[in-house]
Design an enzyme around this catalytic site. Structure first.
Site, PDB file in Angstrom:
ATOM      1  N   TYR A 202       7.193  -5.124  15.625  1.00  0.00           N
ATOM      2  CA  TYR A 202       7.117  -4.979  14.176  1.00  0.00           C
ATOM      3  C   TYR A 202       8.030  -3.834  13.737  1.00  0.00           C
ATOM      4  O   TYR A 202       8.236  -2.879  14.483  1.00  0.00           O
ATOM      5  CB  TYR A 202       5.683  -4.649  13.728  1.00  0.00           C
ATOM      6  CG  TYR A 202       4.644  -5.719  14.007  1.00  0.00           C
ATOM      7  CD1 TYR A 202       5.004  -7.012  14.369  1.00  0.00           C
ATOM      8  CD2 TYR A 202       3.295  -5.419  13.874  1.00  0.00           C
ATOM      9  CE1 TYR A 202       4.028  -7.983  14.600  1.00  0.00           C
ATOM     10  CE2 TYR A 202       2.319  -6.384  14.109  1.00  0.00           C
ATOM     11  CZ  TYR A 202       2.684  -7.660  14.479  1.00  0.00           C
ATOM     12  OH  TYR A 202       1.721  -8.605  14.703  1.00  0.00           O
ATOM     13  N   GLY A 203       8.497  -3.942  12.508  1.00  0.00           N
ATOM     14  CA  GLY A 203       9.447  -2.949  12.006  1.00  0.00           C
ATOM     15  C   GLY A 203       8.843  -1.638  11.546  1.00  0.00           C
ATOM     16  O   GLY A 203       9.565  -0.738  11.115  1.00  0.00           O
TER      17      GLY A 203
ATOM     18  N   ASN B 298      -5.040  -6.459  19.691  1.00  0.00           N
ATOM     19  CA  ASN B 298      -3.637  -6.858  19.829  1.00  0.00           C
ATOM     20  C   ASN B 298      -2.769  -5.857  19.078  1.00  0.00           C
ATOM     21  O   ASN B 298      -2.906  -5.696  17.869  1.00  0.00           O
ATOM     22  CB  ASN B 298      -3.470  -8.264  19.225  1.00  0.00           C
ATOM     23  CG  ASN B 298      -2.013  -8.668  19.056  1.00  0.00           C
ATOM     24  OD1 ASN B 298      -1.143  -8.225  19.811  1.00  0.00           O
ATOM     25  ND2 ASN B 298      -1.754  -9.518  18.067  1.00  0.00           N
TER      26      ASN B 298
ATOM     27  N   ARG C 148       0.806  -1.227   0.000  1.00  0.00           N
ATOM     28  CA  ARG C 148       0.000   0.000   0.000  1.00  0.00           C
ATOM     29  C   ARG C 148       0.840   1.278   0.000  1.00  0.00           C
ATOM     30  O   ARG C 148       0.327   2.368  -0.232  1.00  0.00           O
ATOM     31  CB  ARG C 148      -0.970  -0.003   1.191  1.00  0.00           C
ATOM     32  CG  ARG C 148      -2.216  -0.838   0.916  1.00  0.00           C
ATOM     33  CD  ARG C 148      -3.111  -0.926   2.123  1.00  0.00           C
ATOM     34  NE  ARG C 148      -2.562  -1.841   3.126  1.00  0.00           N
ATOM     35  CZ  ARG C 148      -2.997  -1.912   4.386  1.00  0.00           C
ATOM     36  NH1 ARG C 148      -3.966  -1.112   4.794  1.00  0.00           N
ATOM     37  NH2 ARG C 148      -2.460  -2.772   5.222  1.00  0.00           N
TER      38      ARG C 148
ATOM     39  N   ASN D 169      36.194  42.303   4.583  1.00  0.00           N
ATOM     40  CA  ASN D 169      34.864  42.626   4.053  1.00  0.00           C
ATOM     41  C   ASN D 169      34.870  42.432   2.541  1.00  0.00           C
ATOM     42  O   ASN D 169      35.722  42.979   1.846  1.00  0.00           O
ATOM     43  CB  ASN D 169      34.495  44.074   4.376  1.00  0.00           C
ATOM     44  CG  ASN D 169      33.030  44.344   4.058  1.00  0.00           C
ATOM     45  OD1 ASN D 169      32.146  44.018   4.853  1.00  0.00           O
ATOM     46  ND2 ASN D 169      32.780  44.904   2.889  1.00  0.00           N
TER      47      ASN D 169
ATOM     48  N   ALA E 226      29.735  44.125  -2.243  1.00  0.00           N
ATOM     49  CA  ALA E 226      28.471  43.619  -2.794  1.00  0.00           C
ATOM     50  C   ALA E 226      28.686  43.057  -4.202  1.00  0.00           C
ATOM     51  O   ALA E 226      29.465  43.601  -4.979  1.00  0.00           O
ATOM     52  CB  ALA E 226      27.447  44.745  -2.833  1.00  0.00           C
TER      53      ALA E 226
ATOM     54  N   SER F 243      32.832  46.606  -4.631  1.00  0.00           N
ATOM     55  CA  SER F 243      31.633  46.004  -5.221  1.00  0.00           C
ATOM     56  C   SER F 243      31.887  45.426  -6.607  1.00  0.00           C
ATOM     57  O   SER F 243      32.775  45.875  -7.327  1.00  0.00           O
ATOM     58  CB  SER F 243      30.536  47.065  -5.348  1.00  0.00           C
ATOM     59  OG  SER F 243      30.188  47.522  -4.080  1.00  0.00           O
TER      60      SER F 243
HETATM   61  C1  UD1 Z   1      -1.105  -8.728  13.087  1.00  0.00           C
HETATM   62  C2  UD1 Z   1      -1.673  -9.600  14.200  1.00  0.00           C
HETATM   63  C3  UD1 Z   1      -2.916  -8.931  14.763  1.00  0.00           C
HETATM   64  C4  UD1 Z   1      -2.578  -7.539  15.251  1.00  0.00           C
HETATM   65  C5  UD1 Z   1      -1.917  -6.734  14.141  1.00  0.00           C
HETATM   66  C6  UD1 Z   1      -1.397  -5.442  14.691  1.00  0.00           C
HETATM   67  C7  UD1 Z   1      -1.171 -11.926  13.666  1.00  0.00           C
HETATM   68  C8  UD1 Z   1      -1.705 -13.173  13.091  1.00  0.00           C
HETATM   69  N1  UD1 Z   1      -2.012 -10.904  13.661  1.00  0.00           N
HETATM   70  O1  UD1 Z   1      -2.074  -8.709  12.057  1.00  0.00           O
HETATM   71  O2  UD1 Z   1      -3.445  -9.691  15.833  1.00  0.00           O
HETATM   72  O3  UD1 Z   1      -3.746  -6.881  15.686  1.00  0.00           O
HETATM   73  O4  UD1 Z   1      -0.800  -7.450  13.594  1.00  0.00           O
HETATM   74  O5  UD1 Z   1      -0.895  -4.637  13.658  1.00  0.00           O
HETATM   75  O6  UD1 Z   1      -0.051 -11.895  14.132  1.00  0.00           O
HETATM   76  N2  UD1 Z   1       5.277 -10.219   8.845  1.00  0.00           N
HETATM   77  C9  UD1 Z   1       6.383 -10.951   8.514  1.00  0.00           C
HETATM   78  N3  UD1 Z   1       6.225 -12.157   7.913  1.00  0.00           N
HETATM   79  C10 UD1 Z   1       5.015 -12.675   7.653  1.00  0.00           C
HETATM   80  C11 UD1 Z   1       3.877 -11.927   8.022  1.00  0.00           C
HETATM   81  C12 UD1 Z   1       4.052 -10.701   8.614  1.00  0.00           C
HETATM   82  O7  UD1 Z   1       7.511 -10.512   8.721  1.00  0.00           O
HETATM   83  O8  UD1 Z   1       4.957 -13.786   7.132  1.00  0.00           O
HETATM   84  C13 UD1 Z   1       5.449  -8.916   9.482  1.00  0.00           C
HETATM   85  C14 UD1 Z   1       4.913  -7.795   8.628  1.00  0.00           C
HETATM   86  O9  UD1 Z   1       5.952  -7.246   7.827  1.00  0.00           O
HETATM   87  C15 UD1 Z   1       4.422  -6.809   9.662  1.00  0.00           C
HETATM   88  C16 UD1 Z   1       4.034  -7.664  10.833  1.00  0.00           C
HETATM   89  O10 UD1 Z   1       4.694  -8.897  10.651  1.00  0.00           O
HETATM   90  O11 UD1 Z   1       5.433  -5.924  10.093  1.00  0.00           O
HETATM   91  C17 UD1 Z   1       2.522  -7.870  10.948  1.00  0.00           C
HETATM   92  O12 UD1 Z   1       2.069  -8.517   9.789  1.00  0.00           O
HETATM   93  P1  UD1 Z   1       0.666  -8.165   9.148  1.00  0.00           P
HETATM   94  O13 UD1 Z   1       0.464  -9.049   7.995  1.00  0.00           O
HETATM   95  O14 UD1 Z   1       0.538  -6.715   8.936  1.00  0.00           O
HETATM   96  O15 UD1 Z   1      -0.305  -8.633  10.323  1.00  0.00           O
HETATM   97  P2  UD1 Z   1      -1.799  -8.187  10.532  1.00  0.00           P
HETATM   98  O16 UD1 Z   1      -2.672  -8.982   9.650  1.00  0.00           O
HETATM   99  O17 UD1 Z   1      -1.917  -6.744  10.501  1.00  0.00           O
END
Ligand code: UD1
Ligand code: CA
Length: 488
Positions: free
Chosen positions: A110-111, A179, A17, A386, A389, A414
């Site tokens: 998460y990153g 969560n 996105r 100095n 200008a 100048s």
């Molecule tokens: C996840 C949580 C959800 C929580 C939400 C918060 C799970 C199943 N669900 O959902 O409960 O409310 O985050 O934002 O954990 N990623 C990987 N590898 C993968 C999948 C994901 O590295 O195979 C990383 C993504 O880059 C991201 C993070 O994990 O940074 C979360 O993944 P995403 O797919 O966004 O999870 P959500 O469906 O949002």
């Protein structure tokens, strides 16, 4: 704090996105990548080990993470099969790195949550350990829970499961406790549970959140600790969210500086990067951006409408309507309005770079001034000198750049051009319009213009019939009648 804390940062996702060639976690907020912010917060917890899971565009994400946190273990997840799968890949990479998890705590982050703070993670890990829980969830109560995993509690308020949006019943979708994604898990429990998580769900993914259900089935403790400051767990999925996080983070940074004694006239139009350092009693006027590793000394006044990137501004300096990059302005010096300071500019104490002046790789001595309409490139100007200008330091012969040196307490007039390489000595001077092609010895006056010659009646003769000729004729007629009157 535990001595046995491992942090796993998930950053393998695609971030479609964002619609960007730049991986999502490398998009920047207040001067640092999103994952860079997360790694800072994580480091504050002083973990024994950090493992980052990378996948999409790992050729870009991996080196960036190694640069931000050289000790981080990188785990490659070839296919994004879910957060549970990502953690399994991390545990395997840790084991391969000789860090097989047996006991202690594992924190999952998460990153893409740049506002996350180290103190939050620290408190969360401590509460998790105090509760002797198998799983602790950093939860949040939000107005719009759509898309998040919901925290399902039983009649006693005990957490029984996390249910993902797509798997939730209509009643579960009403739950507003979500969560955040940040979890703390007992390492021994996780090592076992991770092998038992399946992908039998609406998305066909391995959900890390299923660890909650597994813990409860084994009679282990699960806690959910709601965080009040939900911004800290917000991720950016698109550019609009990125901007919203950036604005909030900037707001926090600006507020912190105001609390530390910086005057900010208009916080809404003031942007300060995370790594900027400001002294007390600095004043920032509207429309100012302080970027990168910029530092500003006590009592300096910056702005309005000024951008400083990686600049060092001394005590009591004044910088007005200026764009500057990798420039150093010493104490009491003044810059602007409308000045452009390029890399390698150093303005000495109490010196001046004035209106419509561009400088590059220029060392300007203490008290020296370049007040108006000039270009100073590849130059050294001694103290107290100095520059007149409209002076151009002609540093480029079309092939190579050359340096110009102007000595101490020189006075150049100048509209000069200094054709580099050239040297103007201490205490030397130049006449207006001089083109300096040869060195000027100390104390000498350099003049390159020929003596002025007037050709009388030129306009009337060569521009006859024009307003110019008429004006000249009229002026001369006036003069003559004036002379005649005086003679009377
Ligand atoms: C996840 C949580 C959800 C929580 C939400 C918060 C799970 C199943 N669900 O959902 O409960 O409310 O985050 O934002 O954990 N990623 C990987 N590898 C993968 C999948 C994901 O590295 O195979 C990383 C993504 O880059 C991201 C993070 O994990 O940074 C979360 O993944 P995403 O797919 O966004 O999870 P959500 O469906 O949002
Ligand atoms: Ca998400």
């Amino acid at each position: 704090m535990t001595t046995d804390l491992t942090v796993i940062v998930l950053a393998a996702g695609g971030g479609t996105r964002m619609k960007s060639k730049t991986p999502k976690v490398l998009h920047r907020v207040v001067g640092r990548s999103m994952v860079g912010h997360v790694l800072r917060a994580v480091s504050a917890v002083e973990p024994a080990c950090v493992c980052t899971v990378i996948g999409h565009q790992r050729e870009l994400v991996g080196p960036h993470i190694s640069e931000e946190l050289p000790d981080a273990v990188l785990a490659v997840q070839e296919q994004q099969l879910g957060t549970g799968h990502a953690v399994r890949v991390a545990l395997e990479a840790l084991e391969a790195a000789g860090r097989k998890l047996r006991e202690g705590t594992v924190l999952i982050a998460y990153g893409d949550t740049p506002l996350l703070e180290g103190a939050t993670l620290k408190a969360f890990a401590a509460e998790h350990e105090a509760a002797q829980a198998a799983v602790s969830i950093l939860s949040g109560v939000v107005a719009e829970p759509f898309g998040y995993g919901r925290i399902v509690r039983d009649a006693d308020g005990e957490v029984v499961a996390i249910v993902e949006e797509k798997d939730a019943t209509p009643e579960q979708k009403e739950i507003s406790e979500i969560n955040s994604g940040i979890l703390a898990l007992d390492a021994a429990f996780l090592s076992d549970a991770i092998t038992r998580i399946d992908n039998d769900n609406a998305k066909g993914e391995y959900y890390l959140t299923d660890a909650v259900k597994l813990a409860r089935e084994s009679g282990l403790t699960v806690t959910a600790l709601p965080i009040d400051d939900v911004w800290q767990t917000e991720g950016a999925n698109d550019r609009a969210q990125l901007a919203a996080l950036g604005r909030e983070m900037n707001h926090r940074i600006v507020t912190r500086w105001m609390r530390d004694g910086v005057t900010v006239m208009d916080p809404e139009t003031t942007w300060i990067d995370a790594d900027v350092a400001l002294a007390p009693d600095v004043t920032i006027l509207p429309g100012t951006q302080l970027l990168g590793a910029t530092t500003v000394g006590e009592d300096a006044v910056i702005g309005p409408d000024t951008t400083l990137e990686d600049c060092e501004i001394g005590e009591g300096a004044r910088v007005v309507r200026t764009h500057a990059q990798l420039a150093q302005v010493e104490a009491g010096a003044s810059v602007g309005p409308f000045s452009y300071l390029r890399p390698g500019t150093r303005l000495g104490a109490d010196g001046k770079i004035g209106a419509f002046v561009e400088t590059k790789n220029a060392q300007i001595g203490a008290g020296a001034k370049v007040p108006h309409l000039s270009y100073v490139g590849d130059a050294e100007i001694g103290e107290g000198t100095n520059i007149g200008a409209g002076t151009i330091f002609a540093n480029y012969d079309g092939v190579t750049k050359h340096r110009t040196k102007v000595g101490r307490h020189a006075r150049t007039a100048s509209n000069n051009t200094f054709v580099a390489p050239v040297e103007i000595g201490d205490g030397a001077a130049t006449g207006a319009g001089t083109v300096v092609r040869k060195d000027v010895p100390p104390g000498a006056l350099a003049v390159s213009q020929g003596p002025q010659r007037n050709i009388p009646g030129w306009a009337q003769a060569r521009r006859a019939g024009t307003p110019q000729a008429e004006a000249a004729a009229a002026a001369l007629a006036d003069d003559e009648s004036g002379e005649a009157a005086a003679e009377d």
